[in-house]
Design an enzyme around this catalytic site. Sequence first.
Site, PDB file in Angstrom:
ATOM      1  N   HIS A  35      -2.390  56.104  -4.581  1.00 28.98           N
ATOM      2  CA  HIS A  35      -1.603  56.290  -3.363  1.00 28.98           C
ATOM      3  C   HIS A  35      -1.868  57.664  -2.732  1.00 28.98           C
ATOM      4  O   HIS A  35      -1.535  57.882  -1.580  1.00 28.98           O
ATOM      5  CB  HIS A  35      -0.102  56.147  -3.647  1.00 28.98           C
ATOM      6  CG  HIS A  35       0.331  54.720  -3.828  1.00 28.98           C
ATOM      7  ND1 HIS A  35      -0.027  53.958  -4.912  1.00 28.98           N
ATOM      8  CD2 HIS A  35       1.079  53.904  -3.042  1.00 28.98           C
ATOM      9  CE1 HIS A  35       0.481  52.750  -4.793  1.00 28.98           C
ATOM     10  NE2 HIS A  35       1.167  52.689  -3.668  1.00 28.98           N
ATOM     11  N   GLU A  76      -5.901  44.962   4.480  1.00 32.60           N
ATOM     12  CA  GLU A  76      -6.416  46.140   5.200  1.00 32.60           C
ATOM     13  C   GLU A  76      -7.689  45.847   5.982  1.00 32.60           C
ATOM     14  O   GLU A  76      -7.889  46.397   7.071  1.00 32.60           O
ATOM     15  CB  GLU A  76      -6.644  47.316   4.237  1.00 32.60           C
ATOM     16  CG  GLU A  76      -5.377  48.058   3.838  1.00 32.60           C
ATOM     17  CD  GLU A  76      -4.555  47.339   2.778  1.00 32.60           C
ATOM     18  OE1 GLU A  76      -5.039  46.316   2.244  1.00 32.60           O
ATOM     19  OE2 GLU A  76      -3.433  47.776   2.482  1.00 32.60           O
TER      20      GLU A  76
END
Lengths: 328, 327
Positions: free
Chosen positions: B131, B62
């Site tokens: 998540h 990321e």
Amino acid sequence: MKENQIVPDLQIRLYTSMILTRKFEEKIVALSQEPYRMPGMQILANGQEAVATGIVSALELEDVIISNHRSHGHLLARGADLNSLMAEIMVKDKGVNGGKAGTLHLSVPDLNVLMTSTVVGAGPPLAMGAAFAQQYKRAKGITVVFFGDGAAAEGSVHEAMNLAGVWKLPLLFVCENNCWAGAQRSEEHCAAQHIFQRAKGYDMPGQSVDGNDVEAVYNLALELVEYCRSGKGPALMEALTYRMRGHGEQDQQHYVDPGELAIWEAKCPIRLYRQKLLNDGVLNQAQIQTIDQDAETRVSAAVAFGDDSSYPGPETALTDVFVQPPSA
Amino acid sequence: MSQKTFGQALNDALTIAMEIDENVFIAGEGVGVSIHQDPNMATHGLLKKFGRKRVKDTPVSEAAIAGLAVGASCMGLRPVVEIMFFPFITLASDMLVNHAGKLGYMSGGKSSFPLTVRVKAGVGFGAGSQHSHNLESWIAHSPGLKIVWPATPEDAKGLLLTAIFDPDPVIVVEDMMLYRMSGEVPAGDIRTPLGKARMVTSGTDCTIVAYGVALYTVMKAFKPLSEQGISCEVIDLRSLVPLDKACILDSVRKTGRLVVVHEANRFCGFGAELAAMVAEEAFEALKGPVKRVGAPQIPVPTAPTHEKIFKPGPEDVVLAVRETMKK
């Protein structure tokens, strides 16, 4: 094109660039000892001039540079205007970034010194993005990112090297290994002795060089820049050098062995190169003096320029947050 | 005008952006080849259409994905990168917060970062707090970043297109619970302006502000409230930064009451900013306390029984409106 062999004209330019950087930073040292003269942290690359000069001299202007908190040498070697650079370091409105960067966040996009990040380890992912843009646009330029041995402990450096390796980006990673991360020696923060050996893990060439030998740095940089430019992918270069003035000017280096500093003082890249050029008859003493004097004159003029400009007006504090600011 | 799902509308926006500007590329984990074969995924079919040069599958990195966006945008490209789930933006946050948001300012306006980050959000699919975690307040709190949050297929397309061609970094939050929702979507290159809220219903008693999927929680409360004779003015915020202050303040000056609804934690949530803004700028108009409907200060739970406690429901909205109406 860059000279692919060392000729006197190049040697004089290398020396001139290094001594200009040294004089420029010595002036910052002097000014930072005066109260309120130099706001913020002054982080210098004294003793590391050969790395900045050697590598940047091996680049073309279309090549992009991503720098870090020890950026002055990179900018000066690229030919940044001394006056606006010094004014910026003094946080004045005639500074190259209007007094909004200060010494730590200097950028000169006109000269392709695209960004400076002082978040240690942030340069490589930014550089990976710049190199991607060059590959995407099929541009001739490559990107060079400077980071330290301390930054090499950041996960972002791994991510950037891996992705650059996967996509074969035109990106030269330059680790200026100056033996220190803050007050920690290399062996305390780096599991393996050499950073360049990591290159193997990213399927790129990796080599190290004596970072205090400007010609050796230049030669290796030329070789690796050419590799990156040829489209083969990224490369990693480690320049072994030494941080002579601590992390920043507030650092008294109480943890450094004075004997070690003396050893590296004897390996001063500028002194060594001056001697070499004298020995080889490239320059004589008088010519050296002229170059040194000229550097000092230019630096003094830059300080005068900074003194003549003001701190940025309060109205500019609120601008440049967005290109297209909210209308409200 | 045609019927499209929210996901297809996003896909439409990406397709149009890539067709009209060669500098637009997309990157992220599985944006080309995905483990999902779902036509409602925003990037579905783009690899086939535009090829590997412009549709870049990345490693699970990321920080590098965000760094790619910052570096490439500074070089004049228009990256549209995907951070798979909202909580993973923490891994990208240095690049976004310290670089995309600050380097333009610190360059003295010399550099700009026309990048877009698409991020999937939402509670209610049982995956738990790593998540699901809506971090819009983190982003809104960081100078130099814009953040938008569409609630309809039309706005999904219009806001994404505007974000891609905006000169600043924009985070586009996509509620996963909306991907399959259908709606009318205009054809072609449509742009929904940033910083313009949408008045969903006009009312006289209470202003309710929501964004994303929370808007539908509000709409489920709308009927019972009407039946109780309470007339609500519902505002779909659409854009958190820039914020349509005028729309909210005008409405509150009319109704005298404000309820803010979001799925993020209430504590230091975006509703707190709206409550403070109204208290500072429209205090004289208030007839009752500003109420915030949001999640309790716990990580997003996994069990359906716990998720239900976490996620605000229509009954919470009804309760909040009734409470502010008491006075």
